[in-house]
Design a protein around this motif. Sequence first.
Motif, PDB file in Angstrom:
ATOM      1  N   GLU A  52      79.155  97.683  31.782  1.00  0.00           N
ATOM      2  CA  GLU A  52      79.828  98.915  31.364  1.00  0.00           C
ATOM      3  C   GLU A  52      79.088  99.564  30.186  1.00  0.00           C
ATOM      4  O   GLU A  52      78.803 100.761  30.196  1.00  0.00           O
ATOM      5  CB  GLU A  52      81.263  98.562  30.970  1.00  0.00           C
ATOM      6  CG  GLU A  52      82.216  99.721  31.027  1.00  0.00           C
ATOM      7  CD  GLU A  52      83.636  99.241  30.710  1.00  0.00           C
ATOM      8  OE1 GLU A  52      84.202  99.801  29.768  1.00  0.00           O
ATOM      9  OE2 GLU A  52      84.120  98.288  31.375  1.00  0.00           O
ATOM     10  N   GLN A  53      78.747  98.728  29.204  1.00  0.00           N
ATOM     11  CA  GLN A  53      78.054  99.253  28.019  1.00  0.00           C
ATOM     12  C   GLN A  53      76.610  99.646  28.344  1.00  0.00           C
ATOM     13  O   GLN A  53      76.078 100.598  27.792  1.00  0.00           O
ATOM     14  CB  GLN A  53      78.091  98.224  26.881  1.00  0.00           C
ATOM     15  CG  GLN A  53      79.490  97.960  26.335  1.00  0.00           C
ATOM     16  CD  GLN A  53      80.093  99.214  25.699  1.00  0.00           C
ATOM     17  OE1 GLN A  53      79.489  99.879  24.875  1.00  0.00           O
ATOM     18  NE2 GLN A  53      81.308  99.554  26.122  1.00  0.00           N
ATOM     19  N   LEU A  54      75.982  98.879  29.253  1.00  0.00           N
ATOM     20  CA  LEU A  54      74.620  99.238  29.663  1.00  0.00           C
ATOM     21  C   LEU A  54      74.624 100.598  30.345  1.00  0.00           C
ATOM     22  O   LEU A  54      73.738 101.429  30.135  1.00  0.00           O
ATOM     23  CB  LEU A  54      74.047  98.184  30.621  1.00  0.00           C
ATOM     24  CG  LEU A  54      73.607  96.861  29.989  1.00  0.00           C
ATOM     25  CD1 LEU A  54      73.306  95.820  31.064  1.00  0.00           C
ATOM     26  CD2 LEU A  54      72.387  97.064  29.095  1.00  0.00           C
ATOM     27  N   ALA A  73      66.120  89.961  32.974  1.00  0.00           N
ATOM     28  CA  ALA A  73      65.458  90.824  33.962  1.00  0.00           C
ATOM     29  C   ALA A  73      66.479  91.712  34.676  1.00  0.00           C
ATOM     30  O   ALA A  73      66.219  92.887  34.971  1.00  0.00           O
ATOM     31  CB  ALA A  73      64.710  89.966  34.974  1.00  0.00           C
ATOM     32  N   GLU A  74      67.697  91.165  34.906  1.00  0.00           N
ATOM     33  CA  GLU A  74      68.735  91.939  35.610  1.00  0.00           C
ATOM     34  C   GLU A  74      69.165  93.143  34.784  1.00  0.00           C
ATOM     35  O   GLU A  74      69.537  94.189  35.324  1.00  0.00           O
ATOM     36  CB  GLU A  74      69.993  91.086  35.887  1.00  0.00           C
ATOM     37  CG  GLU A  74      69.760  89.774  36.627  1.00  0.00           C
ATOM     38  CD  GLU A  74      69.139  88.700  35.751  1.00  0.00           C
ATOM     39  OE1 GLU A  74      69.636  88.486  34.622  1.00  0.00           O
ATOM     40  OE2 GLU A  74      68.137  88.093  36.180  1.00  0.00           O
ATOM     41  N   THR A  75      69.120  92.981  33.455  1.00  0.00           N
ATOM     42  CA  THR A  75      69.508  94.087  32.570  1.00  0.00           C
ATOM     43  C   THR A  75      68.550  95.260  32.759  1.00  0.00           C
ATOM     44  O   THR A  75      68.968  96.410  32.901  1.00  0.00           O
ATOM     45  CB  THR A  75      69.481  93.614  31.091  1.00  0.00           C
ATOM     46  OG1 THR A  75      70.488  92.622  30.941  1.00  0.00           O
ATOM     47  CG2 THR A  75      69.718  94.743  30.117  1.00  0.00           C
ATOM     48  N   VAL A  76      67.240  94.940  32.796  1.00  0.00           N
ATOM     49  CA  VAL A  76      66.244  96.001  32.952  1.00  0.00           C
ATOM     50  C   VAL A  76      66.381  96.631  34.340  1.00  0.00           C
ATOM     51  O   VAL A  76      66.354  97.862  34.488  1.00  0.00           O
ATOM     52  CB  VAL A  76      64.824  95.437  32.725  1.00  0.00           C
ATOM     53  CG1 VAL A  76      63.781  96.520  32.943  1.00  0.00           C
ATOM     54  CG2 VAL A  76      64.700  94.854  31.325  1.00  0.00           C
ATOM     55  N   GLN A  81      67.909 101.918  37.252  1.00  0.00           N
ATOM     56  CA  GLN A  81      68.520 102.761  38.287  1.00  0.00           C
ATOM     57  C   GLN A  81      68.933 104.118  37.731  1.00  0.00           C
ATOM     58  O   GLN A  81      69.077 105.089  38.466  1.00  0.00           O
ATOM     59  CB  GLN A  81      69.779 102.100  38.831  1.00  0.00           C
ATOM     60  CG  GLN A  81      69.586 100.754  39.485  1.00  0.00           C
ATOM     61  CD  GLN A  81      70.958 100.186  39.835  1.00  0.00           C
ATOM     62  OE1 GLN A  81      71.557 100.554  40.832  1.00  0.00           O
ATOM     63  NE2 GLN A  81      71.460  99.316  38.974  1.00  0.00           N
ATOM     64  N   PHE A  82      69.165 104.160  36.406  1.00  0.00           N
ATOM     65  CA  PHE A  82      69.771 105.369  35.833  1.00  0.00           C
ATOM     66  C   PHE A  82      68.882 106.098  34.821  1.00  0.00           C
ATOM     67  O   PHE A  82      69.116 107.267  34.515  1.00  0.00           O
ATOM     68  CB  PHE A  82      71.084 105.002  35.124  1.00  0.00           C
ATOM     69  CG  PHE A  82      71.986 104.130  35.937  1.00  0.00           C
ATOM     70  CD1 PHE A  82      72.632 104.650  37.056  1.00  0.00           C
ATOM     71  CD2 PHE A  82      72.164 102.793  35.618  1.00  0.00           C
ATOM     72  CE1 PHE A  82      73.460 103.835  37.826  1.00  0.00           C
ATOM     73  CE2 PHE A  82      72.983 101.976  36.380  1.00  0.00           C
ATOM     74  CZ  PHE A  82      73.628 102.500  37.492  1.00  0.00           C
ATOM     75  N   VAL A  83      67.894 105.385  34.245  1.00  0.00           N
ATOM     76  CA  VAL A  83      67.143 105.978  33.125  1.00  0.00           C
ATOM     77  C   VAL A  83      65.745 105.340  33.107  1.00  0.00           C
ATOM     78  O   VAL A  83      65.598 104.170  33.478  1.00  0.00           O
ATOM     79  CB  VAL A  83      67.923 105.715  31.802  1.00  0.00           C
ATOM     80  CG1 VAL A  83      67.997 104.234  31.450  1.00  0.00           C
ATOM     81  CG2 VAL A  83      67.372 106.492  30.628  1.00  0.00           C
ATOM     82  N   ASN A  88      57.654  98.802  31.430  1.00  0.00           N
ATOM     83  CA  ASN A  88      58.321  98.597  32.709  1.00  0.00           C
ATOM     84  C   ASN A  88      58.747  97.135  32.936  1.00  0.00           C
ATOM     85  O   ASN A  88      58.328  96.231  32.212  1.00  0.00           O
ATOM     86  CB  ASN A  88      57.426  99.092  33.854  1.00  0.00           C
ATOM     87  CG  ASN A  88      56.091  98.355  33.878  1.00  0.00           C
ATOM     88  OD1 ASN A  88      56.004  97.178  33.562  1.00  0.00           O
ATOM     89  ND2 ASN A  88      55.030  99.053  34.247  1.00  0.00           N
ATOM     90  N   ALA A  89      59.580  96.940  33.955  1.00  0.00           N
ATOM     91  CA  ALA A  89      60.164  95.609  34.219  1.00  0.00           C
ATOM     92  C   ALA A  89      59.087  94.567  34.500  1.00  0.00           C
ATOM     93  O   ALA A  89      59.213  93.410  34.091  1.00  0.00           O
ATOM     94  CB  ALA A  89      61.131  95.705  35.405  1.00  0.00           C
TER      95      ALA A  89
END
Length: 359
Positions: A52-54, A73-76, A81-83, A88-89
């Motif tokens: 939610e905060q991400l 890695a999942e956070t990146v 997807q949005f920004v 890069n990952a």
Amino acid sequence: MKIGIIGGGQLGRMLALAGTPLGQQFAFLDPADDACAAALGEHLCADYDDREQLRQLADSADVVTFEFESVPAETVAFLEQFVPVYPNAESLRIARDRWFEKSMFLELGIPTPEFANVLSQAELDAAVQQIGLPAVLKTRTLGYDGKGQKVLRQPEDALDAFAELGSVPCILEGFVPFTGEVSLIAVRGRDGDTRCYPLVHNTHDDGILRLSIAGTEHPLQAQAENYAGRVLDKLNYVGVLAFEFFEVDGGLKANEIAPRVHNSGHWTIEGAECSQFENHLRAIAGLPLGSTAKVGESAMVNFIGEVPAISKLAAIADCHPHHYGKAFKPGRKVGHATLRCTDSATLQTRIAEVKALID
Ligand code: AMP
């Protein structure tokens, strides 16, 4: 432009201090309620996997970056997807894992200590046979400031070493009898423009960086820039990358890279025409990069555990104290000072003056 930063420690704080004059605003995602960067922007106090905060960070920021490499890695992947996220990952995936990192050095023809992947005690025993002793066992991920590693000198040192490091994936590296440790701070823009700061000489104690000196031009500058260029292009990297090397046999061996602004580049705030922090922000924002030329000779002295009285630091000529606003705690990086001079002899005198305040 709004910059989202994963992490709200001193690196985030110094990024915000550099970006504010560029008209940038900042939001930090950090689970610590006393995150020291919070004074300079919006603070989303949440765990690094809080979707939610991400999402809120991604929606409010034009670009997102991070101040430490162990971001999940999942956070990146989620944020991307949005920004736009820079670096890069893929850069993060490689740089956060010593096995991937060293394998990339090999692939790119960059000299590095002999190494082996260690996933069990049996593999450690085999690696010790292959590489010999002394050697250094390091966890593949999450190690910092000398944590998550053990020097093996005698065969007995290897007996329980895998369990001692937590029975997690490790690498064994040959021990390098280095004559010095140097680092190169490089920056690559969205358009591929690449610039490097002068090599700095680093001194560690207990695995923690104590002193960086950006003095006279280093004879291995061109070699370091060549190696860094290979990595930056391979990763299609955007932002600041720190490259740590051992100096050995008159050449360089790659130790590790950090996909972020780095402690050994703090001197650039006063000691270079455009600091590593401003150049990182210029790179990720798609702005032209600034000059990496140094202004005189500089040194950075880290303050570990506590910061000496600012009044005493300020009394030293051309000494620039940085207090991170963090609670003092043994072993914690809580500040630094940059010393700037026109000649090496004066620089050494100033370093001694600051060190006298620490001792
Ligand atoms: P690292 O976390 O890999 O940067 O290691 C921290 C410090 O340990 C380095 O700055 C070196 O002083 C020392 N070190 C790490 N790897 C080696 C090695 N293979 N040989 C000798 N010293 C090492």
